[in-house]
Write an enzyme that holds these catalytic residues in place. Structure first.
Site, PDB file in Angstrom:
ATOM      1  N   LYS A 103     107.131  31.284  98.246  1.00 30.12           N
ATOM      2  CA  LYS A 103     108.285  30.740  98.794  1.00 30.12           C
ATOM      3  C   LYS A 103     107.837  29.500  99.642  1.00 30.12           C
ATOM      4  CE  LYS A 103     111.794  32.787 101.735  1.00 30.12           C
ATOM      5  NZ  LYS A 103     112.072  33.613 102.841  1.00 30.12           N
ATOM      6  N   HIS A 105     109.503  27.973 102.024  1.00 27.70           N
ATOM      7  CA  HIS A 105     110.195  27.657 103.282  1.00 27.70           C
ATOM      8  C   HIS A 105     110.016  28.848 104.015  1.00 27.70           C
ATOM      9  CE1 HIS A 105     113.058  29.464 100.540  1.00 27.70           C
ATOM     10  NE2 HIS A 105     113.562  29.901 101.628  1.00 27.70           N
TER      11      HIS A 105
END
Ligand code: OMP
Length: 215
Positions: A103, A105
């Site tokens: 991921k 963010h």
């Protein structure tokens, strides 16, 4: 066979996790049985499953600091085992798991849960040829943690890349024990002693064991 092992096989058959028929494995082998841990589908089944994994790791006596559940199937296995260790063995064990895709963010990264450090028990469903578990070793090693054991539900007792069993290969290559709740011999014993009229099935499973199995 111990009571929890018998209970595990009964649970797996009742939940159609352990099924009999004709299956093509990841390795290409044609197997008369298949173990699909994804079919432990209810809270009660998952709770019982976690108790079996917890009992297997506690009985092994292997010292661990945390549990790692590889995505995807290992994630609920790690969670339910951690809960069972707390509820039934007074061990409040940290656990973590990986995402398949990083991921970029929010919290970022591929690891979720407790920091991946110390002596780690990797928890998974099945080892056949050992491909899946090798990928997990890389993740644990890259994090700087130490693989301490691999904990699986079923040891299919099959040859790996050479004449040793896949599990023996993993044990030698990484110098750690592979602990299983049950192995194929336990399943054959269970079919012989706890069921009736399954002679044909038992013969098929034994023939498969003869062809691909190791002691
Ligand atoms: P290896 O990577 O060859 O050790 O095979 C392990 C994987 O095979 C598991 O993670 C499953 O994806 C799959 N598998 C089962 O889930 N249950 C079985 O009974 C047999 C296999 C398999 O394909 O060998």
């Amino acid at each position: 066979m111990l009571e929890y092992q018998k209970a595990f096989i009964k649970l797996a058959i009742d939940q159609q996790v352990l099924t009999f028929g004709q299956f093509t494995l990841k390795s290409g082998r044609q197997s008369p049985y298949f173990f699909n841990a994804g079919r432990f589908q209810t809270g009660a089944a998952l709770a019982k499953l976690g108790r079996c994994y917890a009992e297997a790791i506690v009985r092994s006596g292997v010292a661990i600091d945390m549990i790692f559940g590889p995505a995807y199937k290992g994630i609920p296995l790690a969670a339910t085992t951690a809960i069972a260790l707390s509820d039934h063995h007074q061990k409040d064990m940290p656990y973590c798991f990986n995402r398949k895709e990083a991921k970029d963010h929010g919290e970022g990264g591929i690891l979720v849960g407790a920091p991946l450090t110390g002596r780690v028990a990797i928890i998974d469903d099945v080892i056949t040829a050992g491909t899946a578990v090798r990928e997990v070793m890389t993740i644990v090693n890259q994090a700087g943690a130490t693989p301490a054991a691999v904990l699986i539900g079923l040891n299919r007792q099959e040859r790996g890349q050479g004449e040793l069993s896949a599990i023996q290969e993993v044990e030698r290559e990484f110098n750690i024990p592979v602990i299983s709740i049950v192995n194929l011999n336990d399943i054959i014993d269970y079919l012989k002693t706890e069921t009736e009229g399954q002679e044909q099935l038992i013969a098929q499973v034994q023939a498969y064991r003869q062809e691909y199995g190791v002691e």
